[in-house]
Design an enzyme around this catalytic site. Structure first.
Site, PDB file in Angstrom:
ATOM      1  N   GLU A 470      24.670   8.032 -28.147  1.00  0.00           N
ATOM      2  CA  GLU A 470      25.256   7.395 -29.432  1.00  0.00           C
ATOM      3  C   GLU A 470      24.679   7.789 -30.651  1.00  0.00           C
ATOM      4  OE1 GLU A 470      28.321   6.830 -29.038  1.00  0.00           O
ATOM      5  OE2 GLU A 470      28.497   6.789 -26.872  1.00  0.00           O
ATOM      6  N   HIS A 473      25.642  11.340 -31.942  1.00  0.00           N
ATOM      7  CA  HIS A 473      26.827  11.021 -32.755  1.00  0.00           C
ATOM      8  C   HIS A 473      26.458  10.878 -33.951  1.00  0.00           C
ATOM      9  CE1 HIS A 473      29.662  12.026 -29.596  1.00  0.00           C
ATOM     10  NE2 HIS A 473      29.310  11.174 -28.837  1.00  0.00           N
TER      11      HIS A 473
END
Length: 681
Positions: A470, A473
């Site tokens: 994550e 991202h």
């Protein structure tokens, strides 16, 4: 004028325009969203009725500037709905979702705007546009065509109706799934049932029960079918109950059953595709992605199935032999993860529970995730305790370059709670844009069970990997540097958006990163090299299962969205359709359920990955190729990081992603690294 206390009506005075979270009340959302829609309608009308001939500046740039108030409020509202919802927020979302869908459709389908964009597109070779401008024009024209802007009035009106209805249905799916997931948490009152769980997992389960005023322990559910505790719980009957609870989501009947909702979604998407001139929804979706067609998707998925299922058969035979040696029952689906863990302990002498004391959350974040970004990009991170995030559990970090120049803010919200939807994700609160003079504010949401006060948060191996994923991202959102808001950060083709996050996973086990963060939370000793070696050596274990469960979910997504409108109307039994789709693909293995079954497949029925769940594998082709590129060139060096940043992260959505990768690598991505990493060669 509006309520002077509403913090959204003017740009935030805080650093990086961080929203004034401490001042936000639920009623502020409605006022700001309604005012934002009205403001953007006025701005767009001025563009549509401009008597001057269309230019890039008076049309595309003007559209990019429009909607500033909506851009301030909507990301905050959407984050609240996803990470800290309430009955008030749920009701407001259900009310506003169709109105926002209609608002967006009115802009996208306006024939006057489309005519102006079309005029520019026809003359694009004569406009003297810079590359990011040319790509913006090309993308905006293509998206308008795919949205139906070229259709007649009647069809455009029906598309608007379908969009409104679909937004209501996807909102309902998400809300029902969250409620059913909370209801199905496994409540245990006999400590003997916890056998196999370590101290950290027990503390989190005790805290979850306490927060619900329940005695004993509560094992909450994560979004995928496979629950982390399945690998640890020693009692087969408890594992059976946990997997049954996971698979029951959305299909038990009652208020939160999602089957009727998902069938309605599938039918309306199929009708919309037909209106747009496509045979089915998957064709409409992939037409705007790098894959280009459902056939290309099917070819990649289908290519991997035979070798994957051979690996599954081999792994299943090994697990069955292990069960016999243990005097256990014939393996069931709920036993796979547990037996695979026992198998890992044999040739590699590795028990994943041994790793948790070395994966303390704060250490993983600061000395692992942040450290890798420092090695690669020279970034520096400092917690800003003076700034308030959206929830008391969330933290705010300022990110700066090596020379101290500002990059953005990173918000980190790690813990699970009933008000948060399942899964893990990144979203942008403020997007970077030179046009608007903004720097990024991004947030990572995880769903790590929160331990009792005073106890450390010890991550599982998978949770640690998810954090690195994550944050990939987040880096995309933080490091992109573009002119136009619609090209910021992760605003790229959906089937390549997972690429930076998949690459960032590699740093979890790279020695230059792992040695810096894998420290025992009690003794302060670094993870012994023998344990590191075992972890690395065991990486190929169980890849058949992992690939098969993913492929099964991707195939289900494609199957639902390759139905014609007439075929979609004929489907009434969700479970039967699912069984048939998996059997037809050769993925109907009784011990390997899909990573997501249809009734809790939030990615495709609520999360924007409809007909696009293949994206994870599609992105993994350049992802695995890039992992090998880094490894061949010495890993986490500034030279490597700067090239990756400059050529693939900074452009955001301002360049064709395939062209960008070709320039970075000197060739197209090869599929062989993916096949090697998944044990398929």
């Amino acid at each position: 004028m509006g309520d002077p206390s509403n913090p959204f009506l003017e740009p935030s005075p805080l650093p990086y325009r961080l929203p004034l979270f401490a001042l936000v009340r639920p009623d502020h959302y409605r006022e700001a969203i309604e005012a934002g829609m009205a403001e953007q309608r006025t701005e767009v009308e001025a563009v549509a009725t401009d008597p001057a001939p269309p230019t890039f500046e008076n049309t595309l740039v003007a559209l990019e500037r429009s909607g500033a108030l909506l851009r301030r409020v909507l990301p905050v509202f959407e984050n609240a709905s996803a990470s800290d919802s309430s009955a008030v927020i749920d009701a407001l979302e259900a009310e506003l979702a169709p109105r926002l869908a209609a608002h967006r459709a009115a802009i996208r389908l306006d024939p006057r705007l489309f005519a102006r964009i079309g005029t520019l597109h026809e003359a694009r070779g004569e406009l003297g546009l810079e590359p990011d401008q040319a790509y913006l024009l090309e993308r905006m024209h293509r998206e308008s065509v795919l949205a139906g802007a070229a259709l007649g009035d009647g069809r455009r009106a029906r598309l608007t109706e379908l969009g409104q209805r679909l937004s209501s249905l996807t909102t309902a799916f998400q809300q029902h799934l969250r409620a059913d997931t909370n209801d199905l948490a496994l409540h245990l009152t006999d400590e003997a049932e916890l056998a196999g769980l370590g101290a950290g997992a027990r503390s989190a389960a005790r805290e979850a029960a306490r927060s619900h005023d329940l005695p004993g322990w509560l094992i909450t559910l994560v979004l995928p079918t496979g629950q982390p505790a399945l690998a640890l719980l020693e009692r087969a009957d408890v594992r059976d109950r946990l997997l049954a609870a996971s698979r029951a989501r959305g299909c038990r009947g009652g208020t939160h059953d999602t089957r009727a909702t998902l069938l309605a979604i599938v039918r309306l998407r199929a009708e919309r595709a037909r209106l747009l001139g496509f045979p089915y929804h998957a064709a409409a979706v992939t037409a705007g992605e790098t894959a280009g067609s459902p056939e290309a998707v099917a070819a990649l998925l289908g290519e991997l199935v035979p070798a994957t299922m051979r690996n599954v058969a081999r792994e299943r035979a090994e697990l069955a032999a292990r069960a016999v040696r243990d005097g256990a029952r014939e393996p069931a689906a709920s036993d796979w993860a547990f037996l695979a863990g026992r198998m890992r302990a044999e040739p590699h002498d590795l028990d994943l529970r041994e790793l948790r004391p070395y994966f303390e959350l704060d250490r993983v974040l600061a000395d692992g995730v942040f450290h890798a970004a420092t090695l690669l990009y020279g970034l520096r991170f400092a917690e800003r305790t003076d700034l308030v995030a959206h929830h008391p559990d969330a933290r705010v970090f300022e990110v700066v370059e090596e020379d101290g120049s500002p990059v953005g803010l990173y918000l980190f919200d790690p813990y699970a709670r009933d008000s948060k939807r399942g899964g893990a994700w990144m979203s942008s609160i403020v997007e970077q844009s030179e046009l608007e003079g903004t720097l990024p504010v991004v947030v990572n949401n995880l769903n790590v069970p929160q331990p009792a006060p005073g106890d450390p948060t010890l991550l599982t191996f998978d949770e640690t990997e998810t954090l690195f994923h994550e944050f990939g991202h987040a880096l995309h959102g933080l490091l992109a540097r573009v002119r136009y808001p619609s090209q910021a950060g992760t605003n790229v083709s959906r089937d390549v958006v997972e690429f930076p996050s998949q690459v960032n996973e590699m740093w979890m086990l790279r020695p230059e990163v792992l040695a810096n963060y894998a420290v025992h939370h009690e003794t302060g000793e670094r993870m012994p090299q023998r344990l590191v070696d075992r972890v690395v050596a065991s990486r190929g274990l169980n890849t058949g299962f992992g690939t098969a469960e993913y492929l099964a979910a991707a195939v289900l997504d494609q199957a639902w969205h390759r139905l014609t409108a007439d075929e979609a109307e004929a489907v009434t039994d969700v479970a039967a359709f699912e069984r048939s789709a998996l059997a037809n693909a050769g993925l109907d293995h009784p011990l390997v359920p899909p990573r997501y079954s249809s009734t809790y497949f939030a990615h495709v029925f609520a999360g924007g990955y409809d007909a696009g769940y293949y994206s994870y594998l599609w992105s993994e082709v350049p992802g695995a190729d890039t992992v090998e590129w880094f490894a061949e060139r010495g890993g986490a060096t500034r030279e490597n990081g700067e090239r990756f940043r400059r050529m693939l992260l900074e452009p955001g959505g301002s360049i064709d992603p395939l062209e960008a990768y070709r320039a970075f690598r000197g060739r197209d991505a090869s599929v062989e690294p993916l096949l090697r990493s998944r044990g398929l060669l």
